[in-house]
Write a protein that holds these residues in place. Structure first.
Motif, PDB file in Angstrom:
ATOM      1  N   GLY A  16       0.811  -1.210   0.000  1.00  0.00           N
ATOM      2  CA  GLY A  16       0.000   0.000   0.000  1.00  0.00           C
ATOM      3  C   GLY A  16       0.842   1.258   0.000  1.00  0.00           C
ATOM      4  O   GLY A  16       0.520   2.247  -0.672  1.00  0.00           O
ATOM      5  N   ALA A  17       1.943   1.197   0.772  1.00  0.00           N
ATOM      6  CA  ALA A  17       2.839   2.346   0.807  1.00  0.00           C
ATOM      7  C   ALA A  17       3.436   2.615  -0.566  1.00  0.00           C
ATOM      8  O   ALA A  17       3.596   3.773  -0.986  1.00  0.00           O
ATOM      9  CB  ALA A  17       3.951   2.098   1.835  1.00  0.00           C
ATOM     10  N   TRP A  18       3.756   1.558  -1.302  1.00  0.00           N
ATOM     11  CA  TRP A  18       4.301   1.708  -2.654  1.00  0.00           C
ATOM     12  C   TRP A  18       3.279   2.350  -3.587  1.00  0.00           C
ATOM     13  O   TRP A  18       3.604   3.255  -4.359  1.00  0.00           O
ATOM     14  CB  TRP A  18       4.741   0.347  -3.184  1.00  0.00           C
ATOM     15  CG  TRP A  18       5.069   0.349  -4.646  1.00  0.00           C
ATOM     16  CD1 TRP A  18       4.372  -0.257  -5.645  1.00  0.00           C
ATOM     17  CD2 TRP A  18       6.171   0.997  -5.278  1.00  0.00           C
ATOM     18  NE1 TRP A  18       4.973  -0.031  -6.855  1.00  0.00           N
ATOM     19  CE2 TRP A  18       6.089   0.744  -6.656  1.00  0.00           C
ATOM     20  CE3 TRP A  18       7.225   1.769  -4.806  1.00  0.00           C
ATOM     21  CZ2 TRP A  18       7.008   1.230  -7.563  1.00  0.00           C
ATOM     22  CZ3 TRP A  18       8.149   2.265  -5.730  1.00  0.00           C
ATOM     23  CH2 TRP A  18       8.036   1.988  -7.080  1.00  0.00           C
ATOM     24  N   LEU A  19       2.008   1.913  -3.475  1.00  0.00           N
ATOM     25  CA  LEU A  19       0.963   2.509  -4.307  1.00  0.00           C
ATOM     26  C   LEU A  19       0.802   3.991  -3.987  1.00  0.00           C
ATOM     27  O   LEU A  19       0.678   4.828  -4.889  1.00  0.00           O
ATOM     28  CB  LEU A  19      -0.366   1.782  -4.085  1.00  0.00           C
ATOM     29  CG  LEU A  19      -0.455   0.342  -4.607  1.00  0.00           C
ATOM     30  CD1 LEU A  19      -1.777  -0.302  -4.187  1.00  0.00           C
ATOM     31  CD2 LEU A  19      -0.303   0.302  -6.122  1.00  0.00           C
ATOM     32  N   ARG A  20       0.789   4.317  -2.709  1.00  0.00           N
ATOM     33  CA  ARG A  20       0.648   5.733  -2.307  1.00  0.00           C
ATOM     34  C   ARG A  20       1.885   6.540  -2.725  1.00  0.00           C
ATOM     35  O   ARG A  20       1.769   7.703  -3.133  1.00  0.00           O
ATOM     36  CB  ARG A  20       0.450   5.818  -0.800  1.00  0.00           C
ATOM     37  CG  ARG A  20       0.259   7.235  -0.257  1.00  0.00           C
ATOM     38  CD  ARG A  20      -0.346   7.188   1.133  1.00  0.00           C
ATOM     39  NE  ARG A  20      -0.264   8.433   1.861  1.00  0.00           N
ATOM     40  CZ  ARG A  20      -1.052   9.483   1.677  1.00  0.00           C
ATOM     41  NH1 ARG A  20      -2.017   9.431   0.767  1.00  0.00           N
ATOM     42  NH2 ARG A  20      -0.920  10.574   2.416  1.00  0.00           N
ATOM     43  N   LEU A  21       3.038   5.920  -2.640  1.00  0.00           N
ATOM     44  CA  LEU A  21       4.272   6.598  -3.044  1.00  0.00           C
ATOM     45  C   LEU A  21       4.231   6.966  -4.518  1.00  0.00           C
ATOM     46  O   LEU A  21       4.565   8.094  -4.906  1.00  0.00           O
ATOM     47  CB  LEU A  21       5.470   5.696  -2.751  1.00  0.00           C
ATOM     48  CG  LEU A  21       6.858   6.281  -2.995  1.00  0.00           C
ATOM     49  CD1 LEU A  21       7.128   7.402  -2.007  1.00  0.00           C
ATOM     50  CD2 LEU A  21       7.920   5.193  -2.871  1.00  0.00           C
ATOM     51  N   ARG A  22       3.822   6.045  -5.359  1.00  0.00           N
ATOM     52  CA  ARG A  22       3.725   6.331  -6.801  1.00  0.00           C
ATOM     53  C   ARG A  22       2.699   7.414  -7.080  1.00  0.00           C
ATOM     54  O   ARG A  22       2.910   8.293  -7.919  1.00  0.00           O
ATOM     55  CB  ARG A  22       3.357   5.060  -7.564  1.00  0.00           C
ATOM     56  CG  ARG A  22       4.529   4.144  -7.875  1.00  0.00           C
ATOM     57  CD  ARG A  22       4.068   2.955  -8.703  1.00  0.00           C
ATOM     58  NE  ARG A  22       3.463   3.381  -9.954  1.00  0.00           N
ATOM     59  CZ  ARG A  22       4.101   3.501 -11.114  1.00  0.00           C
ATOM     60  NH1 ARG A  22       5.393   3.243 -11.168  1.00  0.00           N
ATOM     61  NH2 ARG A  22       3.479   3.883 -12.197  1.00  0.00           N
ATOM     62  N   GLN A  23       1.584   7.342  -6.370  1.00  0.00           N
ATOM     63  CA  GLN A  23       0.537   8.347  -6.561  1.00  0.00           C
ATOM     64  C   GLN A  23       1.056   9.740  -6.202  1.00  0.00           C
ATOM     65  O   GLN A  23       0.874  10.708  -6.954  1.00  0.00           O
ATOM     66  CB  GLN A  23      -0.668   8.000  -5.690  1.00  0.00           C
ATOM     67  CG  GLN A  23      -1.773   9.044  -5.742  1.00  0.00           C
ATOM     68  CD  GLN A  23      -2.670   8.974  -4.514  1.00  0.00           C
ATOM     69  OE1 GLN A  23      -2.194   9.029  -3.383  1.00  0.00           O
ATOM     70  NE2 GLN A  23      -3.955   8.834  -4.751  1.00  0.00           N
ATOM     71  N   GLN A  24       1.726   9.832  -5.050  1.00  0.00           N
ATOM     72  CA  GLN A  24       2.232  11.122  -4.609  1.00  0.00           C
ATOM     73  C   GLN A  24       3.395  11.602  -5.476  1.00  0.00           C
ATOM     74  O   GLN A  24       3.579  12.807  -5.672  1.00  0.00           O
ATOM     75  CB  GLN A  24       2.659  11.038  -3.146  1.00  0.00           C
ATOM     76  CG  GLN A  24       1.513  10.821  -2.178  1.00  0.00           C
ATOM     77  CD  GLN A  24       0.495  11.945  -2.233  1.00  0.00           C
ATOM     78  OE1 GLN A  24       0.841  13.117  -2.169  1.00  0.00           O
ATOM     79  NE2 GLN A  24      -0.778  11.583  -2.372  1.00  0.00           N
TER      80      GLN A  24
END
Length: 534
Positions: A16-24
């Motif tokens: 989840g952190a990776w998904l949020r990181l890419r989004q941000q």
């Protein structure tokens, strides 16, 4: 098996952190990796930095896991972690994340650093509830890991930038083109495009592509397109700025022989603070000319006239579309547009060299009287480079508008689309609305999110936009309630039928509205399109 379950929950949170990181990272890239601007965007809306669903699911999961026995706590931890990290459905993405080498470095380091708390918690405690609490905190703080990673990489990025810039400077030293710098609050890209096409009558011309107007964008264009290409005789460098000193740095890379100043206005005013600061930033182009260089000024702009009157360099040319011939002679203006007319077919005017009396009739499919100023700057430059005026006028007849700048096209349903979505500024909106008003058959629909980055003048200018829109449109769609509130207030000061004003949340909704209701003979003007950060 507690360690394995805790590890599973930790891996879910890391995913989840990776998904949020890419989004941000996409928004960070849109803000050009400027941490202050990115943080200002992030903190402007609670849902961006503290979304309710992930927090609620994460906290509820931690609470249940604390009370439940194994393996119920592990199953609950996994389910609530999944519920928390699943991204909500995204709307239309206008500018996707570009996986450059820089963003890859940032993402890799941020993910590596963010994994350390999860690994540490698993090694030290290995409790599912603890891992979930750490995972939730990690997920929320991913924007900070992004900034930390970029900060740690700054020395490496600076080293790579210097090497990249040295390479670009070496390319220019080898190819030695004449360099024309263009800057201004607006009109840069359009003027650059027109000038490239006109000068191509006689010279091999290369212009920085699209809106590549930053130091790194221009150096990228040079290294990619000009290396060992000795055919290029003229290089047109579009120079943008968000902070003082930026244009001066671009001039160090591309030292100008000719400087063109299009406009000084409130575009990006919130970043500069005042129009006087904008003026100073744009003058950096003129200040970096050699003493025998040439500067070409738009005389109709008060701030640019002040630049001219500073007396540098010795060779200076001015253009005007607002003065009469007598006024132009009295004020020493060099190039003048007279008898301007605009119709659905385009613009026409007579261009005159005031001092010599040479003139030509100009006909073009371009629209917007502001484009007359852009063309005058190009004419003055091309004539200085020895191209006959009649040949310049002939080439202008075949010019096409720059991408998404007052481009007219017709749909299969017979609806005329006026695409002026690239950006909107207080000068250009008048020409766009006048063009909409020229379509006398059918509905005239304006779709706009308004103007942005105008600082303290933003509400005032959008209020004016609302009043103007009421003069030329029969229907109006405002995209974004908060963003367009000032436009709506402007409309409400007129007699415009409020029932014909619609406020929607997205561009997609506005497109659906006109596709359902408009038909053959109707016209739609798309005035500005905000980036994903709005």
């Amino acid at each position: 098996m507690p360690n394995i379950w805790a590890l599973l929950v930790g891996l879910i949170w890391l995913a989840g952190a990776w998904l949020r990181l890419r989004q941000q990272a996409r928004f960070y890239q849109i803000e050009e990796y400027m941490s202050r601007r990115y943080l200002r965007w992030l903190l402007a809306a609670r849902e961006r930095y503290s979304p309710l669903r992930p927090i609620g699911a994460g906290l509820l999961g931690v609470a249940l896991m604390t009370l439940a026995a194994q393996p119920v706590d592990a199953i609950a931890g996994s389910l609530f972690a999944l519920a928390a990290i699943l991204p909500k459905r995204a709307g239309t993405v206008k500018k996707p994340l570009v996986m450059t080498t820089r963003v890859k470095r940032i993402l890799f380091l941020a993910l590596l650093l963010s994994a350390l708390p999860i690994v540490g918690a698993w090694v030290a405690v290995a409790e599912v509830a603890v891992i979930s609490a750490v995972g939730l905190a990690l997920w929320l703080l991913m924007p900070l890991w992004l900034l930390i990673a970029n900060g740690l990489l700054t020395p490496l990025d600076a080293l790579l930038r210097r090497r990249f810039l040295r390479q670009a400077a070496a390319v220019l030293a080898q190819t030695q083109p004449k360099i024309i710098g263009i800057t201004g609050s607006y009109g840069k890209t359009t003027t650059k495009t027109f000038l490239r096409d006109i000068l191509s009558l006689r010279y091999q011309v290369y212009a920085s592509p699209k809106s590549y107007n930053t130091l790194m964008g221009i150096s990228l264009a040079i290294n990619r397109d000009l290396a060992e290409d000795y055919r290029t005789e003229i290089f047109i460098s579009e120079m943008g700025a968000y902070v003082p000193g930026e244009i001066a740095r671009i001039c160090q890379l591309t030292p100008p022989d000719i400087a063109i100043i299009t406009e000084v206005g409130p575009q990006h005013l919130e970043r500069f603070g005042s129009l006087e600061n904008v003026q100073k930033a744009k003058y950096e182009l003129v200040a970096n000319l050699p003493p025998d260089g040439l500067a070409i000024f738009n005389w109709d702009n008060t701030y640019i006239r002040a630049m001219y009157k500073r007396g540098y360099p010795a060779k200076r040319l001015t253009v005007s579309r607002e003065l009469s011939l007598d006024e132009a002679r009295a004020q020493g203006v060099d190039w003048l547009a007279q008898d301007m007319r605009e119709s659905i077919a385009g613009l026409s005017f007579r261009v005159m060299d005031v001092k010599s009396g040479e003139y030509a009739q100009v006909e073009t499919r371009l629209h917007g009287e502001h484009n007359v100023s852009n063309l005058l700057l190009c004419i003055a430059t091309a004539r200085n480079e020895g191209i006959p005026l009649r040949d310049i006028a002939g080439r202008i007849r075949r010019l096409q508008p720059a991408e998404s700048r007052l481009v007219r096209e017709k749909t299969a349903a017979g609806i005329t689309i006026i695409n002026d979505a690239y950006s909107a500024n207080p000068s250009g909106i008048i020409g766009a609305l006048k063009l909409l008003g020229m379509h006398e058959t059918g509905a005239r629909l304006l779709i706009t999110p308004g103007m942005i980055e105008l600082g303290a003048l933003q509400d005032q200018e959008n209020h004016k936009l609302g009043r103007l829109a009421a003069e030329y449109a029969t229907d109006i769609i405002l995209v974004g309630e908060a963003q367009t509130a000032a436009i709506l207030r402007g409309i409400e000061t007129t007699a415009f039928d409020r029932a014909r004003v619609h406020v929607v949340d997205s561009l997609e909704q506005s497109v659906a509205w006109y596709q359902q209701r408009l038909g053959h003979g109707d016209t739609v003007l798309f005035l500005n399109d905000l980036p994903d950060t709005y």
